[in-house]
Design an enzyme around this catalytic site. Structure first.
Site, mmCIF file in Angstrom:
data_model
loop_
_atom_site.group_PDB
_atom_site.id
_atom_site.type_symbol
_atom_site.label_atom_id
_atom_site.label_comp_id
_atom_site.label_asym_id
_atom_site.label_seq_id
_atom_site.Cartn_x
_atom_site.Cartn_y
_atom_site.Cartn_z
ATOM 1 N N ILE A 106 3.303 -3.220 6.615
ATOM 2 C CA ILE A 106 2.637 -2.646 5.435
ATOM 3 C C ILE A 106 2.537 -3.686 4.316
ATOM 4 O O ILE A 106 1.478 -3.887 3.715
ATOM 5 C CB ILE A 106 3.383 -1.379 4.965
ATOM 6 N N GLU A 149 10.676 -11.589 1.215
ATOM 7 C CA GLU A 149 11.271 -10.913 2.378
ATOM 8 C C GLU A 149 12.723 -11.358 2.483
ATOM 9 O O GLU A 149 13.007 -12.553 2.515
ATOM 10 C CB GLU A 149 10.483 -11.290 3.642
ATOM 11 N N GLY A 207 10.348 -0.537 3.235
ATOM 12 C CA GLY A 207 10.862 0.503 4.116
ATOM 13 C C GLY A 207 10.445 1.907 3.702
ATOM 14 O O GLY A 207 9.950 2.136 2.592
ATOM 15 N N HIS A 225 -16.687 -12.574 31.220
ATOM 16 C CA HIS A 225 -16.936 -13.792 30.448
ATOM 17 C C HIS A 225 -18.230 -13.645 29.676
ATOM 18 O O HIS A 225 -19.207 -13.153 30.232
ATOM 19 C CB HIS A 225 -17.038 -14.993 31.393
HETATM 20 P P1 FAD Z 1 3.388 11.922 8.931
HETATM 21 O O1 FAD Z 1 2.129 11.298 9.299
HETATM 22 O O2 FAD Z 1 4.091 11.400 7.726
HETATM 23 O O3 FAD Z 1 3.100 13.461 8.738
HETATM 24 C C1 FAD Z 1 4.074 14.339 8.293
HETATM 25 C C2 FAD Z 1 3.399 15.536 7.680
HETATM 26 O O4 FAD Z 1 4.369 16.545 7.457
HETATM 27 C C3 FAD Z 1 2.769 15.263 6.331
HETATM 28 O O5 FAD Z 1 1.424 15.649 6.351
HETATM 29 C C4 FAD Z 1 3.572 16.102 5.350
HETATM 30 O O6 FAD Z 1 2.779 16.633 4.304
HETATM 31 C C5 FAD Z 1 4.069 17.212 6.252
HETATM 32 N N1 FAD Z 1 5.310 17.846 5.800
HETATM 33 C C6 FAD Z 1 6.473 17.248 5.434
HETATM 34 N N2 FAD Z 1 7.413 18.164 5.150
HETATM 35 C C7 FAD Z 1 6.825 19.383 5.341
HETATM 36 C C8 FAD Z 1 7.294 20.703 5.227
HETATM 37 N N3 FAD Z 1 8.550 20.979 4.868
HETATM 38 N N4 FAD Z 1 6.426 21.709 5.460
HETATM 39 C C9 FAD Z 1 5.144 21.461 5.822
HETATM 40 N N5 FAD Z 1 4.653 20.210 5.967
HETATM 41 C C10 FAD Z 1 5.496 19.191 5.733
HETATM 42 N N6 FAD Z 1 1.252 3.354 12.009
HETATM 43 C C11 FAD Z 1 0.544 2.842 13.039
HETATM 44 O O7 FAD Z 1 0.836 3.149 14.197
HETATM 45 N N7 FAD Z 1 -0.503 1.986 12.811
HETATM 46 C C12 FAD Z 1 -0.859 1.609 11.567
HETATM 47 O O8 FAD Z 1 -1.801 0.834 11.401
HETATM 48 C C13 FAD Z 1 -0.135 2.129 10.478
HETATM 49 N N8 FAD Z 1 -0.461 1.777 9.213
HETATM 50 C C14 FAD Z 1 0.236 2.323 8.180
HETATM 51 C C15 FAD Z 1 -0.101 1.958 6.888
HETATM 52 C C16 FAD Z 1 0.578 2.486 5.820
HETATM 53 C C17 FAD Z 1 0.203 2.081 4.429
HETATM 54 C C18 FAD Z 1 1.621 3.422 6.052
HETATM 55 C C19 FAD Z 1 2.367 4.035 4.899
HETATM 56 C C20 FAD Z 1 1.978 3.792 7.327
HETATM 57 C C21 FAD Z 1 1.291 3.238 8.404
HETATM 58 N N9 FAD Z 1 1.628 3.564 9.706
HETATM 59 C C22 FAD Z 1 0.934 3.022 10.747
HETATM 60 C C23 FAD Z 1 2.733 4.494 10.013
HETATM 61 C C24 FAD Z 1 2.189 5.887 10.338
HETATM 62 O O9 FAD Z 1 1.408 6.343 9.271
HETATM 63 C C25 FAD Z 1 3.346 6.828 10.605
HETATM 64 O O10 FAD Z 1 4.190 6.272 11.583
HETATM 65 C C26 FAD Z 1 2.847 8.178 11.078
HETATM 66 O O11 FAD Z 1 2.008 8.773 10.124
HETATM 67 C C27 FAD Z 1 4.012 9.101 11.387
HETATM 68 O O12 FAD Z 1 3.520 10.315 11.839
HETATM 69 P P2 FAD Z 1 4.345 11.657 11.655
HETATM 70 O O13 FAD Z 1 3.508 12.723 12.277
HETATM 71 O O14 FAD Z 1 5.717 11.467 12.134
HETATM 72 O O15 FAD Z 1 4.464 11.891 10.091
#
Ligand code: FAD
Length: 474
Positions: free
Chosen positions: A194, A213, A280, A452
């Site tokens: 990131i 870093e 992080g 190719h």
């Molecule tokens: P999330 O995508 O975080 O989704 C969790 C959801 O739960 C959210 O919508 C939240 O609103 C909802 N939620 C939380 N608590 C509650 C609750 N109590 N009730 C109801 N809803 C709730 N990963 C890659 O693989 N490739 C990339 O290029 C990449 N680029 C990134 C760039 C950035 C800037 C960032 C910040 C992250 C990036 N990531 C990338 C990481 C990736 O976004 C995450 O690993 C991924 O979104 C995780 O998926 P998840 O479903 O675990 O959680």
């Protein structure tokens, strides 16, 4: 959808077979897979469908990076026999384009939920018991489910650094992704994926960027030869990278903002208009009321077994909320595995074959062991390497930095790791990830003819090199 309050009756009937809390790439994929397998499924999401990935992570950052890459290529238009005068960008246009992509994909997730008959319940979900969830949305309701998958993701962490609160111009990726301006001087804290992607973006748009870093190399977990190649290129682009360095203090004096950074060489103060924290993320479990059901934790993350079962029967957890690797495709794979486990087909995820990519230019993508890890585990490691600089397609695209590096067991030809720095590395890596997941040997890669001229020939040539039979190497 509104579901009336219901409790499991004595015969154990529930509103849903599976309720998923969180609609990111982990949660919505888990919900769809459960529904495909016949489960009556609900998805509870407090914000926008698609989670971090679609709304403020993977997707908008890559849309912005596409704008930036085009801008950089146009600056080099003459190399392509073109001219591009009066080149300019506007942040509103770049952000607006990214928002459009986000909107389309978020809408697509809604359509997928509908198509699969999944109840989309809007609101904050929290546990009342292991089988009943209170949802606080427009109205409060309680639903019951035989199984619950927690997929609540992660949020940026804010390290306790002196002076940050008074500094004010402190961004996380959440602010940076749709930034309405380019900071004059940007200090990025953390050289993970990131941090480096934002360093690349803002440097290309004109910021003077310094990345600090604390570990000795950028992308601390990646192959050191690959990170050295990427670091060389980013420095050439004008980014100052300081490894083994930490931000100690944010300083404000009148209108002047500065940062005190510290390394083995001592301390120094540098100018910084904006500090971007990319050091992080932490699991997002607040508000879930996990204490109510006694789910065991692994530090801040939810502890799970290999099939994503938590310590509470019927409650599963996947994605960023269970900790590393914090990748969207890992969350999706875990979501599928959890849903299949619930539906009677227990499945695990192969983390050794988990690809990871950084979408700077050049990109860095890797899967499997680094060379150092492989040498610790195996006595017969050989490395096959081939540079993009001698590939026809890379030359044609004027993107010749980097290489493909395959880490191979000499005896059996097993591919232990693949590390690609270069154009479209993230796409090229898929072949290597498939090879590792399917235990395809380097000899089988050699014998699989690659079209190719393509960049994929560099992967094939690296395989040849591992066997000392490279055709196009002098
Ligand atoms: P999330 O995508 O975080 O989704 C969790 C959801 O739960 C959210 O919508 C939240 O609103 C909802 N939620 C939380 N608590 C509650 C609750 N109590 N009730 C109801 N809803 C709730 N990963 C890659 O693989 N490739 C990339 O290029 C990449 N680029 C990134 C760039 C950035 C800037 C960032 C910040 C992250 C990036 N990531 C990338 C990481 C990736 O976004 C995450 O690993 C991924 O979104 C995780 O998926 P998840 O479903 O675990 O959680």
């Amino acid at each position: 959808m509104t579901v009336s309050a219901a409790k499991p009756d004595s015969g154990g009937s529930y509103d849903f077979d599976v309720a998923v809390i969180g609609g990111g790439p982990g949660g919505y994929v888990a919900a769809i897979r459960a529904a495909q397998l016949g489960a009556k499924t609900a998805l509870i999401e407090k914000e926008s469908l698609g989670g971090t990935c679609l709304n403020v992570g993977c997707i908008p950052t890559k849309a912005v990076i596409s704008s930036v890459a085009l801008f950089r290529n146009m600056q080099n238009a003459s190399a392509f026999g073109l001219s591009a005068d009066n080149l300019a960008f506007d942040m509103a246009g770049i952000s607006g384009g990214a928002r459009k992509v986000v909107k389309q994909l978020v809408g697509g997730v809604g359509v997928l939920l509908k198509k699969n008959g999944i109840a989309h319940i809007r609101g904050l979900g929290s546990f009342v018991t292991a089988n009943s969830i209170r949802v606080q949305g427009e109205a409060e309701q309680t639903i019951t489910a035989k199984n619950v998958i927690i997929a609540t993701g992660s949020v940026p962490s804010r390290p306790p650094i002196e002076g940050l609160d008074a500094f004010r111009e402190v961004w996380t990726s959440d602010n940076a992704v749709f930034a309405d301006r380019v900071p004059g001087k940007l200090l990025v804290v953390g050289a993970g994926a990131i941090g480096l992607e934002f360093a690349y973006i803002f440097n290309a748009l004109g910021s003077s960027v310094t990345v600090v870093e604390m570990m000795p190399q950028i992308l601390p977990a990646a192959d050191s030869e690959a990170t050295a190649e990427l670091g060389k290129s980013l420095r050439k682009q004008g980014i100052t990278i300081k490894t083994g360095t930490t931000l100690k203090k944010a300083l404000v004096s009148g209108k002047q903002r500065r940062a005190l950074i510290s390394s083995g060489d001592g301390e120094e103060t540098i100018d910084a208009d904006v500090i971007l924290l990319a050091a992080g993320r932490k699991p997002s479990t607040e508000g879930l009321d996990l204490d109510a059901i006694g789910v065991k934790m692994n530090r801040a993350a939810i502890a799970v077994d290999a099939n994503y079962r938590t310590s509470v029967p019927g409650v599963y957890a996947i994605g960023d909320c269970i900790g590393e690797p914090l990748l969207a495709h890992a969350a999706s794979a875990e979501g599928e595995a959890a849903a299949e486990t619930i539906m009677g087909h227990p499945r695990t995820v192969n983390y050794h074959a988990m690809p990871a990519a950084v979408y700077t230019h050049p990109e860095l993508a890797s899967v499997g062991d680094t060379e150092a890890q492989a040498r610790e585990k195996h006595a017969d490691v050989v490395v096959g390497k081939f540079a993009f600089a001698i590939n026809g397609r890379a030359l044609g695209g004027r993107e010749t930095e980097g290489f493909v590096k395959l880490v191979v067991s000499e005896k059996h030809g097993e591919i232990l790791g693949a590390h690609i720095v270069g154009p479209h590395a993230s796409d090229l890596l898929a072949e290597c990830a498939t090879a590792i997941a399917s235990e395809i040997t380097v000899d089988e890669l050699i014998h699989s003819v690659h079209a190719h001229p393509t960049l994929s020939e560099v992967v094939m040539e690296a395989a040849h090199d591992a066997r000392g039979r490279c055709i196009h190497k002098v």
